[in-house]
Design an enzyme around this catalytic site. Structure first.
Site, PDB file in Angstrom:
ATOM      1  CG  HIS A  63      -1.506   1.307   1.388  1.00 35.50           C
ATOM      2  ND1 HIS A  63      -1.122   2.027   2.567  1.00 35.50           N
ATOM      3  CD2 HIS A  63      -2.722   1.971   0.895  1.00 35.50           C
ATOM      4  CE1 HIS A  63      -2.133   3.175   2.409  1.00 35.50           C
ATOM      5  NE2 HIS A  63      -2.891   3.055   1.570  1.00 35.50           N
ATOM      6  CD  GLU A  66      -2.433   2.917  -3.635  1.00 37.07           C
ATOM      7  OE1 GLU A  66      -2.768   4.023  -3.387  1.00 37.07           O
ATOM      8  OE2 GLU A  66      -2.918   1.883  -2.813  1.00 37.07           O
ATOM      9  CG  HIS A  67      -0.099   6.188  -0.543  1.00 38.36           C
ATOM     10  ND1 HIS A  67      -0.593   7.352   0.141  1.00 38.36           N
ATOM     11  CD2 HIS A  67      -1.075   5.443  -0.373  1.00 38.36           C
ATOM     12  CE1 HIS A  67      -1.627   7.126   0.835  1.00 38.36           C
ATOM     13  NE2 HIS A  67      -1.912   6.020   0.424  1.00 38.36           N
ATOM     14  CD  GLU A 138      -4.874   5.442   3.068  1.00 35.62           C
ATOM     15  OE1 GLU A 138      -3.782   5.666   3.054  1.00 35.62           O
ATOM     16  OE2 GLU A 138      -5.597   4.639   2.399  1.00 35.62           O
TER      17      GLU A 138
END
Lengths: 423, 432
Positions: A63, A66-67, A138
């Site tokens: 994840h 991905e950022h 997040e």
């Protein structure tokens, strides 16, 4: 491809192993594209193909990666898409990472940009550190979302060791350990074209998409990559824990119960068949037209946000049933009794036939949405399933398949329950 | 770089309109684009404390049973046989209008083995709305009591959803003395005042007096479907009440600050503004661009500065409540970063007022707005929703008009509209 549903699927594979799929939809204004790798949060232990190094990486790195893919040497890719009037995004699941855009103009430039940035890793220390602040927020946001917490806790109950029990984003602590070097190792292992799929749908000519991909890929001269070795821990067939309760600042309890599937280890058509069979079964037992739903609703134990579903991947599978309720214990008891009742009585053929009709209609209706077609096609593709085989497989499923599934899947020794209660 | 892809597509969703003798408006748009036929019926009511909770309860009671389908289970059994036709109802709030929304969506008969699916679906739809289960001059009592309890829990469960809770609370505080502060599902206290007879009589009044819009979208024969609906929905009605979004112009001297403490892990900062610009105003387009530059996407000042530069938040955005003329900023942050976040946000507002708008911010905003309007034409529910907005605000704008007007907006227009925007209320959800 399928004259009955009036959709045509075009596909091509590039020399370096990238699979490209296009569905032209001439009367739509937009084009929607997804570039996706078969790499998600559960792939946290693997052998690096070119060095043979055995690596165990921090939780949440897929994840995090991905950022960071949105960063290029020249700046942020979001900005480039915005200049082209497109909206872009990405998401990471347990098994895949997907980058996407939708646009109503500049299709070629947008598609080039998508290919370019996903194929260009650019990680530097300062920006990796900066991202930790954003991702922490997040994760904090999800900590306050009871629906997400109740699911995470259920997975922690169902699984002893399998990484599906870990939050996709990792934890505030685990992401602190992420560094530039490990990001590159993950990227180089999992972002090879042969582990990826490009899916484009909308007002495009398939040939144009293929030409563009060939052209950009030919200049790269990427060498083929061998199979990626992913390492998952040995998962016992039992549940880790039968229940878990947490307190959150909420008004009403949230209840989720689930069964762990031990019929796993395969993908492709058999997985699709298992998924649909389980879906039919759940719909018959807990759907809006079931006696159980009516009874629970009238007793005030559930409301119309009550839901259920089955998640099937190659190496794990589970179902979830639940929602907000004033009385989690009574709801659990009612659900368990109803399941036992079905196991004794079996399935009514009329229910089976009706639910099949419902699934047929819902599949056709879902084709209105390009986003739905794309995301479903892509996630099925990573499971070796062609989404457009859905109706054929649905048609083939018999009541015996459903009955067999009923008798094997609902084993109470593989049931666990997660509850969020008000503080 | 040459554009090798052709740009195809239709922008305009032209609905053929017909007003029935009883005042019901029918809007039909025939298109082979979608695989379903969508029916939507909207009953409009002014948002007011006396009626809001009753209005909110009605769709949920109607879903419970009708004369032909006395239980929702029977209704669902029928709909599932119709290839999973979906049908239901809910509440919308547009400015100070509360809307009962009913919908039904069937698979187009070309794709399945049932040529009469549309008629059957429409019959069930009509049944739900016009032939409710009635006993002793009221809705079935059990249903009303059960739905009152469920609505109560539904209203209370907003508290579980901290993101939307903080937004709703900000608007509530901001519009304390205005009808807009009423939640779309009404008030828990008012539920006590409602019984099955009161509710049934109120519903009959709504059917007689409230404006009603009926939409059909799909691969249909326009004339045929209009006749069919006219046959079914030509019931007797009385004089139609006017409803309007009720925009207020308000300039604020000193913004209100409200803080609430809960046991949470993330602080939610929401800021409510008066835009003093309404949907039907000429400079509404400038306001759309203003909002886009400020917080309407990844190119916006809020995303770039609060998230990307300062790394204070995962999400930071602004959005408009176009019917009421409000704007809202929302972000999720560490509790201790509140003042820093407010400072950065204020700096962005100040920058736009001063005209510190880059070409990139400006151009990307216009393109992103145009893109979203063009994309809306690919979704049946978005097409209907946009059309509904223009009906509510009495400005029948086509998508082409909107796009043309967006291209006409200049930076100077944005600066002008910025002058009218003022902060009214800051709401912060803090930790205990």
């Amino acid at each position: 491809m399928d004259s009955f549903i009036r959709e045509r699927l075009f596909s091509k594979e590039t020399k370096n192993g990238l699979k490209v799929f296009v569905i032209p939809k001439k009367d739509y204004n937009k084009i929607f594209a997804m570039y996706s790798t078969h790499y998600g949060s559960i792939d946290s232990e693997f052998i690096v193909p070119d060095t043979g190094e055995h690596l165990k990486v921090p939780e949440g790195i897929a994840h995090f990666l991905e950022h960071k893919m949105f960063e290029m040497e020249y700046g942020n890719v979001f900005d480039k898409f915005a200049e082209l009037g497109a909206s872009s995004n990405a998401f990471t699941s347990y098994t895949n990472t997907t980058y996407l855009f939708s646009a109503t103009s500049h299709f070629e430039e947008n598609l080039r940009l998508l290919l370019e940035y996903v194929e260009t890793p650019y990680f530097i220390e300062a920006s990796v550190e900066k991202e930790k602040g954003i991702i922490t927020q997040e994760l904090r946001m999800y900590e306050d979302e009871p629906e997400w917490q109740v699911l995470l806790n259920l997975l922690k109950c169902l699984y002893h060791k399998h990484p599906v029990r870990i939050d996709i984003g990792g934890t505030v602590e685990s992401i602190q350990k992420i560094d530039v070097e490990t990001l590159y190792k993950c990227y180089n292992t999992f972002y090879h074209p042969s582990n990826m799929i490009l899916f484009v749908i909308g007002c495009v000519e398939p040939e144009k998409v293929f030409e563009l991909v060939e052209e950009t890929h030919n200049t790269k001269g990427l060498t083929p990559q061998g199979e990626i070795k992913r390492i998952y821990p040995e998962e016992p067939p039992t549940v880790y824990k039968s229940s878990h309760t947490v307190q959150l600042d909420v008004n009403e309890p949230l209840f989720l119960t689930g069964f762990k599937d031990i019929d796993v280890g395969y993908d492709g058509m058999p997985l699709l068949k298992k998924e649909i069979t389980t879906g039919i079964l759940l719909e018959i037992m807990f759907g809006r037209s079931s006696e159980l739903y009516e009874r629970l609703y009238e007793k005030g134990l559930i409301d119309d946000r009550f839901s259920f579903g089955y998640e099937g991947q190659k190496d794990y599978g589970f179902c979830t049933i639940g929602g907000e309720t004033k009385d989690p214990d009574t709801l659990h008891k009612e659900l368990s009794e109803s399941i036992s009742g079905y196991i004794k009585r079996g399935i009514d053929i009329k229910d089976f036939q009706r639910v099949k009709k419902k699934f047929t209609g819902e599949f056709i209706s879902s084709l209105n949405s390009l986003e739905f077609i794309a995301s479903t096609f892509v996630s099925y593709y990573h499971k070796n399933v062609n989404f457009f085989d859905y109706l054929k497989v649905l048609e083939e499923i018999t009541i015996d398949d459903v009955t067999k599934r009923l008798n094997t899947f609902f084993d109470f020794s593989r049931n666990a329950t997660s509850v969020v209660v008000p503080k | 770089m040459s554009e090798i892809f052709e740009e195809v597509g239709v922008l305009d969703q032209t609905f053929t309109q017909k007003t029935l003798k009883n005042g019901i408006n029918i809007y039909v748009h025939s298109t082979p684009k979608f695989k379903t036929t969508t029916f939507c019926m909207f009953i409009h009511q002014n948002l007011a404390r006396e009626t809001a909770t009753k209005t909110a309860l009605i769709p949920f009671v109607l879903k419970r049973g009708s004369k032909s389908f006395p239980t929702s289970r029977k209704m669902n059994l029928f709909l599932e046989e119709l290839y999973g036709t979906s049908m239901g109802g809910d509440i919308l709030k547009r400015g100070e209008i509360q809307i009962m929304q009913f919908f039904m969506e069937t698979v187009n008969h070309n794709y399945i083995d049932d040529k009469s699916i549309l008629i059957k679906g429409l019959t069930a739809f009509k049944d739900m709305i016009l032939d409710p289960l009635v006993e002793d001059g009221g809705f079935k009592e059990d249903y009303v009591n059960q739905e009152k309890e469920i609505l109560k829990r539904n209203i209370e469960s907003l508290y579980n959803d901290k993101f939307n809770y903080a937004i709703e609370r900000c608007f509530q505080e901001m519009c304390k003395d205005e009808a807009f502060s009423i939640y779309k599902y009404g008030n828990v206290e008012d539920l006590e005042l409602i019984d099955n007879k009161i509710l049934y009589n109120y519903y009959k009044e709504c059917l007689s007096h409230c404006p009603i819009d009926f939409f059909v979208l799909g691969d249909v024969d326009e004339e045929e479907i209009t006749d069919l609906i006219e046959d079914i929905f030509s019931f007797e009605r009385k004089e139609i009440t006017q409803v309007k979004p009720d925009f207020v112009s308000k300039f604020i001297e000193k913004p209100n600050y409200v803080e609430e403490k809960q046991d949470v892990n993330q602080g939610k900062l929401t800021m409510g503004f008066r835009t003093n610009t309404k949907y039907s105003d000429k400079d509404y387009y400038s306001l759309m661009v203003y909002n886009g530059i400020l917080g309407g996407g990844t190119h916006s000042k809020l995303f770039q500065n609060v998230r990307e530069k300062a790394s204070l938040a995962y999400y930071a955005f602004s959005r408009l409540e176009k019917n009421k003329g409000l704007m809202l900023i929302s972000c999720g942050i560490e509790f201790d970063d509140k003042d820093r976040a407010i400072d950065i946000i204020n700096q962005q507002l100040e920058d736009i007022r001063k005209g510190n708008i880059t070409d990139y911010e400006f151009d990307s905003t216009i393109k992103s707005l145009v893109n979203s309007y063009k994309e809306a034409a690919d979704s049946p529910s978005m097409i209907i929703s946009l059309y509904l907005d223009s009906i509510i605000n009495g400005t029948q704008r086509t998508t082409e008009d909107i796009i043309e007007n967006l291209y006409k907006v200049s930076k100077a227009d944005v600066i002008n509209v910025a002058e009218k925007i003022c902060l009214d209320t800051v709401f912060f959800l803090n930790k205990k």
